[in-house]
Design an enzyme around this catalytic site. Structure first.
Site, PDB file in Angstrom:
ATOM      1  N   LYS A  26      -3.598  38.327  39.948  1.00  0.00           N
ATOM      2  CA  LYS A  26      -3.873  37.775  40.911  1.00  0.00           C
ATOM      3  C   LYS A  26      -3.085  36.246  41.008  1.00  0.00           C
ATOM      4  CE  LYS A  26      -7.938  35.257  41.946  1.00  0.00           C
ATOM      5  NZ  LYS A  26      -7.781  33.997  42.487  1.00  0.00           N
ATOM      6  N   ASN A  27      -3.618  35.529  39.950  1.00  0.00           N
ATOM      7  CA  ASN A  27      -2.936  34.214  40.043  1.00  0.00           C
ATOM      8  C   ASN A  27      -1.512  34.107  39.547  1.00  0.00           C
ATOM      9  OD1 ASN A  27      -5.517  33.421  40.893  1.00  0.00           O
ATOM     10  ND2 ASN A  27      -6.221  32.733  38.928  1.00  0.00           N
ATOM     11  N   ARG A  97      -7.686  28.348  47.841  1.00  0.00           N
ATOM     12  CA  ARG A  97      -7.108  27.067  47.287  1.00  0.00           C
ATOM     13  C   ARG A  97      -5.598  27.302  46.547  1.00  0.00           C
ATOM     14  NH1 ARG A  97      -7.784  22.103  44.679  1.00  0.00           N
ATOM     15  NH2 ARG A  97      -6.403  21.984  42.976  1.00  0.00           N
ATOM     16  N   CYS A 121     -14.788  24.948  46.682  1.00  0.00           N
ATOM     17  CA  CYS A 121     -15.818  26.173  46.703  1.00  0.00           C
ATOM     18  C   CYS A 121     -16.876  25.824  45.527  1.00  0.00           C
ATOM     19  CB  CYS A 121     -15.036  27.392  46.309  1.00  0.00           C
ATOM     20  SG  CYS A 121     -13.650  27.107  44.972  1.00  0.00           S
ATOM     21  N   ARG A 126     -12.484  20.532  43.607  1.00  0.00           N
ATOM     22  CA  ARG A 126     -11.204  21.098  43.623  1.00  0.00           C
ATOM     23  C   ARG A 126     -10.236  20.012  44.231  1.00  0.00           C
ATOM     24  NH1 ARG A 126     -11.296  26.472  42.981  1.00  0.00           N
ATOM     25  NH2 ARG A 126      -9.263  26.286  41.993  1.00  0.00           N
ATOM     26  N   ILE A 128      -7.272  16.895  45.052  1.00  0.00           N
ATOM     27  CA  ILE A 128      -6.017  17.179  45.158  1.00  0.00           C
ATOM     28  C   ILE A 128      -5.109  15.677  44.784  1.00  0.00           C
ATOM     29  CG2 ILE A 128      -5.931  19.061  46.629  1.00  0.00           C
ATOM     30  CD1 ILE A 128      -5.114  17.161  48.723  1.00  0.00           C
ATOM     31  N   ASP A 129      -5.726  14.936  44.080  1.00  0.00           N
ATOM     32  CA  ASP A 129      -5.185  13.548  43.678  1.00  0.00           C
ATOM     33  C   ASP A 129      -3.941  13.680  43.062  1.00  0.00           C
ATOM     34  OD1 ASP A 129      -6.913  14.484  42.007  1.00  0.00           O
ATOM     35  OD2 ASP A 129      -7.470  12.713  41.134  1.00  0.00           O
ATOM     36  N   ASP A 318     -12.405  31.253  33.849  1.00  0.00           N
ATOM     37  CA  ASP A 318     -12.829  32.663  34.431  1.00  0.00           C
ATOM     38  C   ASP A 318     -13.210  33.850  33.994  1.00  0.00           C
ATOM     39  OD1 ASP A 318      -9.541  32.373  36.456  1.00  0.00           O
ATOM     40  OD2 ASP A 318     -11.211  31.135  36.425  1.00  0.00           O
ATOM     41  N   ILE A 340     -14.208  22.838  32.219  1.00  0.00           N
ATOM     42  CA  ILE A 340     -13.346  22.459  33.591  1.00  0.00           C
ATOM     43  C   ILE A 340     -14.019  22.319  34.935  1.00  0.00           C
ATOM     44  CG2 ILE A 340     -11.428  23.615  34.792  1.00  0.00           C
ATOM     45  CD1 ILE A 340     -10.548  25.044  32.101  1.00  0.00           C
ATOM     46  N   ARG A 411     -11.876  39.860  46.704  1.00  0.00           N
ATOM     47  CA  ARG A 411     -10.566  38.782  46.685  1.00  0.00           C
ATOM     48  C   ARG A 411      -9.763  38.998  45.403  1.00  0.00           C
ATOM     49  NH1 ARG A 411     -12.253  32.526  47.574  1.00  0.00           N
ATOM     50  NH2 ARG A 411     -10.018  32.570  46.904  1.00  0.00           N
TER      51      ARG A 411
HETATM   52  C1  EPZ Z   1      -6.353  27.697  38.621  1.00  0.00           C
HETATM   53  O1  EPZ Z   1      -7.033  26.848  39.512  1.00  0.00           O
HETATM   54  C2  EPZ Z   1      -6.787  29.012  38.897  1.00  0.00           C
HETATM   55  N1  EPZ Z   1      -6.563  29.518  40.369  1.00  0.00           N
HETATM   56  C3  EPZ Z   1      -8.485  29.203  38.688  1.00  0.00           C
HETATM   57  O2  EPZ Z   1      -8.794  30.620  38.974  1.00  0.00           O
HETATM   58  C4  EPZ Z   1      -8.649  29.116  37.268  1.00  0.00           C
HETATM   59  O3  EPZ Z   1     -10.091  28.856  37.091  1.00  0.00           O
HETATM   60  C5  EPZ Z   1      -8.199  27.335  37.047  1.00  0.00           C
HETATM   61  O4  EPZ Z   1      -6.801  27.259  37.417  1.00  0.00           O
HETATM   62  C6  EPZ Z   1      -8.372  27.028  35.338  1.00  0.00           C
HETATM   63  O5  EPZ Z   1      -7.782  27.808  34.717  1.00  0.00           O
HETATM   64  C7  EPZ Z   1      -5.159  29.810  40.741  1.00  0.00           C
HETATM   65  O6  EPZ Z   1      -4.564  29.966  39.958  1.00  0.00           O
HETATM   66  C8  EPZ Z   1      -5.057  29.997  42.218  1.00  0.00           C
HETATM   67  P1  EPZ Z   1      -6.966  23.229  38.238  1.00  0.00           P
HETATM   68  P2  EPZ Z   1      -6.682  25.461  39.827  1.00  0.00           P
HETATM   69  O7  EPZ Z   1      -6.286  22.467  38.972  1.00  0.00           O
HETATM   70  O8  EPZ Z   1      -5.071  25.118  39.308  1.00  0.00           O
HETATM   71  C9  EPZ Z   1      -8.792  18.847  38.360  1.00  0.00           C
HETATM   72  C10 EPZ Z   1      -9.759  32.242  39.875  1.00  0.00           C
HETATM   73  O9  EPZ Z   1     -11.204  32.610  39.959  1.00  0.00           O
HETATM   74  N2  EPZ Z   1      -8.033  18.645  39.272  1.00  0.00           N
HETATM   75  O10 EPZ Z   1      -6.290  23.833  37.005  1.00  0.00           O
HETATM   76  O11 EPZ Z   1      -6.887  25.009  41.164  1.00  0.00           O
HETATM   77  C11 EPZ Z   1      -9.904  19.806  38.665  1.00  0.00           C
HETATM   78  O12 EPZ Z   1     -10.814  19.373  39.537  1.00  0.00           O
HETATM   79  C12 EPZ Z   1      -9.769  30.652  40.071  1.00  0.00           C
HETATM   80  O13 EPZ Z   1      -8.802  33.157  39.941  1.00  0.00           O
HETATM   81  C13 EPZ Z   1      -7.782  17.270  39.599  1.00  0.00           C
HETATM   82  O14 EPZ Z   1      -8.697  16.309  39.447  1.00  0.00           O
HETATM   83  O15 EPZ Z   1      -7.547  24.764  38.922  1.00  0.00           O
HETATM   84  C14 EPZ Z   1     -10.262  20.573  37.703  1.00  0.00           C
HETATM   85  O16 EPZ Z   1     -11.393  19.909  36.928  1.00  0.00           O
HETATM   86  C15 EPZ Z   1     -10.762  29.889  40.128  1.00  0.00           C
HETATM   87  N3  EPZ Z   1      -6.988  17.061  40.483  1.00  0.00           N
HETATM   88  C16 EPZ Z   1      -9.005  20.815  36.524  1.00  0.00           C
HETATM   89  O17 EPZ Z   1      -8.168  19.718  37.225  1.00  0.00           O
HETATM   90  C17 EPZ Z   1      -5.999  17.697  41.164  1.00  0.00           C
HETATM   91  O18 EPZ Z   1      -5.343  17.337  42.050  1.00  0.00           O
HETATM   92  C18 EPZ Z   1      -8.463  22.140  36.642  1.00  0.00           C
HETATM   93  O19 EPZ Z   1      -8.393  22.332  37.730  1.00  0.00           O
HETATM   94  C19 EPZ Z   1      -6.008  18.847  40.659  1.00  0.00           C
HETATM   95  C20 EPZ Z   1      -6.955  19.456  39.498  1.00  0.00           C
END
Ligand code: EPZ
Length: 433
Positions: A26-27, A97, A121, A126, A128-129, A318, A340, A411
Site C-alpha cells: 500500500k505505502n 494522509r 487520525c 500528523r 505538516i510543518d 505499523d 514515533i 483500507r
Molecule cells: C508513513 O506515514 C506511513 N504512511 C505510515 O503508515 C507509517 O506508520 C509512518 O510512515 C512511519 O513509518 C504512508 O506512507 C502513507 P511520518 P508518515 O511523516 O510519513 C512527524 C499505515 O498504517 N512529522 O514519518 O505520515 C510525525 O508527527 C500508515 O500504513 C512532523 O512532525 O509518517 C511523526 O511523529 C500509518 N512534521 C513522525 O514525523 C511533519 O511535517 C513520523 O511521521 C511530518 C511528520
C-alpha cells in the site's frame, strides 16, 4: 455504517495451515500513483490490490484529470496527458494522509497546489510543518484560507534547495524527492527516511528519466529536469512488508504449517530475527516464509522481548499492534516503546478487556505481561493496523468476537476475510448495507 467482521476464536489451538499470498505494498503504490503527475504521458501499473486507500488515491488524481483504467486483475493504466487540476479534493484528502505526497509533484509541475489540512487520525497529530518548511525553501508562498493551504511557486519553477529533515519522515522524504525532479538545479535532502518503498519509487522514476541519487539512504540528491516519460514502462509494486509481518505474527500464534508467499523476507528482517529468538520455527526462502511444525510448541514457550519502534530498518511502528498480541501470549514481561506516534497505543484498552495484562506507563510505553487468556468480545477498529491486531487477537481468543469498522481494515488489506478463511480462520463479514 461500515461492515463488521464476525470471528470464532481458536482458544489458543494452532490449526491454521496452507498458503497465504502477500499483496502489493500500500505505502509504495500510493506514492507511485501520486508520481503520475510528473509524467507527460503516464505508465502502466501491476500487482495493485483493490484496497480502499488505493481506490481513494485513484479518485483524487482522477479529479485532477488523470485517466485511470483498470486493465484486468491487478493491472491499471494511467494517462496523464489531460491533467489539469491542482486542488486536492477535500472530502478524500482529509481522510487519506498519503494524499499529502501529491503536493510536491503538483507544485513542481504547475507552480501551485491547494489542499485541506490532512486529517489527523487516531494514531497521532500528523503535523505538516516539515512540508511547509520545504515548500518555503523551494521558493513558494504559503497561504491558509477556508481551512485549505494555498501554495504558489514565486518564480516559473521551484528552486532546488538543501533541507535537513528534523525527523526522518517517510512522506516528507517522498514529497520532496518528487518535487526536486522538476525543480531548478539540485535538491539535497538530509536525514531522509530509508523505507524500502522509497528506494523502489526512486528506481521506477529513474527508469522514466528522473535524476535521483541515494534513495534508501539518509541523504538523497535530486537534479531537476524535464517531465518524466512512462511510455512502455510498468510499475510493479513490491510486496507489502506490513502484510508479511502481520501474517507472520498470526501464523506464529495460530498456525501449524503455514506458507506466506509472494513476499520479500529481507524487508521484515528485524521481525524474523525477533521471532526466531522467541522460538518460532521459521524457514526463510527467497520469496516465501514457512512456519513449520509449530503446533507442537505452546505459545507460552515463546520468550518475551522488549520492542522499540524505529524508522526503517528498525521495528516498524505499523507492526507494533500485531506484535503486542504476540507478547500477550509469550511468557514474561515486555516493554513496548512506540517512539514515533503519540496515539498509537490507545487500542490496548480493548485488549485488556479481552483479558490481556497490559499496563500503560505513558502515551508512548506499555508493559505487556504474558501469557494471558484472551476472551472474544465486541470491538471497534481504531485504525487499519489496530483493526488487524484485533482480528489476530480474536482468532487466538476463546469465544466469538465482532469487530466494527471493517472499512479501516479494508483500507490496507484486500479481502482479508477471504484470505484468512483460506488458511482455516472462522471469519465472516457482516454487511451493513
Ligand atoms: C508513513 O506515514 C506511513 N504512511 C505510515 O503508515 C507509517 O506508520 C509512518 O510512515 C512511519 O513509518 C504512508 O506512507 C502513507 P511520518 P508518515 O511523516 O510519513 C512527524 C499505515 O498504517 N512529522 O514519518 O505520515 C510525525 O508527527 C500508515 O500504513 C512532523 O512532525 O509518517 C511523526 O511523529 C500509518 N512534521 C513522525 O514525523 C511533519 O511535517 C513520523 O511521521 C511530518 C511528520
Amino acid at each position: 455504517m461500515s461492515d463488521k467482521f464476525l470471528i470464532k476464536g481458536l482458544n489458543n489451538k494452532k490449526i491454521l495451515s496452507g498458503k497465504i499470498r502477500v499483496n502489493g505494498a500500500k505505502n509504495a503504490i500510493l506514492k507511485a500513483i501520486a508520481s503520475s503527475v510528473l509524467f507527460e504521458d503516464g505508465f502502466k501499473m501491476t500487482n495493485i490490490p483493490a484496497i480502499e486507500d488505493v481506490k481513494r488515491m485513484f479518485e483524487i488524481v482522477g479529479k485532477l484529470g488523470v485517466k485511470v483504467e483498470k486493465t484486468g486483475g491487478e493491472n491499471y493504466s494511467i494517462d496523464t496527458k489531460k491533467i489539469k487540476g491542482t486542488d486536492l479534493d477535500r472530502e478524500i484528502a482529509e481522510r487519506l494522509r498519503a494524499s499529502i505526497v501529491l503536493t510536491g509533484p503538483l507544485l513542481a509541475r504547475f507552480g501551485k497546489v491547494s489542499f485541506p489540512v490532512p486529517g489527523g487520525c487516531v494514531i497521532g497529530a500528523r503535523a505538516i510543518d516539515f512540508f511547509i518548511e520545504g515548500f518555503e525553501k523551494m521558493g513558494a508562498s504559503i497561504e491558509f484560507k477556508n481551512n485549505r493551504y494555498l501554495i504558489k511557486a514565486k518564480g516559473k519553477k521551484l528552486k532546488g534547495m538543501e533541507m535537513f529533515l528534523k525527523a526522518p519522515s517517510v512522506t516528507v522524504t517522498e514529497t520532496f524527492m518528487m518535487a526536486g525532479i522538476l525543480a531548478e538545479g539540485k535538491t539535497i535532502l538530509k536525514n531522509t527516511a530509508q523505507e524500502p518503498e522509497i528506494k523502489h519509487l526512486a528506481d521506477f522514476l529513474i527508469s522514466c528519466g528522473a535524476k535521483i541519487k541515494g534513495a534508501g539512504t539518509t541523504q538523497i540528491e535530486i537534479t531537476g529536469g524535464e517531465l518524466l516519460k512512462g511510455k512502455n514502462k510498468i510499475y510493479k509494486a513490491i510486496p507489502d512488508r506490513i502484510e508479511t509481518g502481520s501474517f507472520l505474527l498470526l501464523g506464529s500464534l495460530c498456525a501449524d504449517n503455514l506458507e506466506i508467499t509472494n513476499c520479500d523476507p529481507d524487508n521484515v528482517g528485524i521481525l524474523i530475527s525477533i521471532l526466531k529468538d522467541a522460538g518460532v520455527p521459521l524457514e526463510i526462502n527467497k520469496s516465501s516464509i514457512k512456519i513449520k511444525n509449530n503446533s507442537k510448541i505452546k505459545n507460552k514457550e515463546f520468550k518475551s522481548v522488549n520492542i522499540k519502534t524505529k524508522e526503517y530498518p528498525g521495528f516498524p511502528t505499523d507492526l507494533q499492534a500485531p506484535m503486542i498480541i504476540f507478547l500477550t501470549q509469550a511468557t514474561g514481561e515486555s516493554l513496548v516503546f512506540e517512539t514515533i506516534f503519540e496515539g498509537r497505543l490507545n487500542y490496548v484498552e480493548d485488549l485488556v478487556r479481552m483479558g490481556a495484562d497490559i499496563r500503560m506507563l505513558d502515551p508512548h510505553r506499555v508493559i505487556v505481561k504474558g501469557p494471558s487468556t484472551l476472551r472474544g468480545r465486541n470491538m471497534e477498529s481504531p485504525d487499519l493496523r489496530g483493526g488487524l491486531a484485533f482480528i489476530i487477537a480474536s482468532i487466538i481468543a476463546k469465544g466469538e468476537s465482532i469487530i466494527e469498522n471493517a472499512y479501516f481494515v479494508d483500507r490496507g488489506y484486500e479481502k482479508i476475510e477471504k484470505r484468512l478463511r483460506g488458511i482455516g480462520v472462522d471469519i465472516s463479514r457482516i454487511s451493513n448495507d
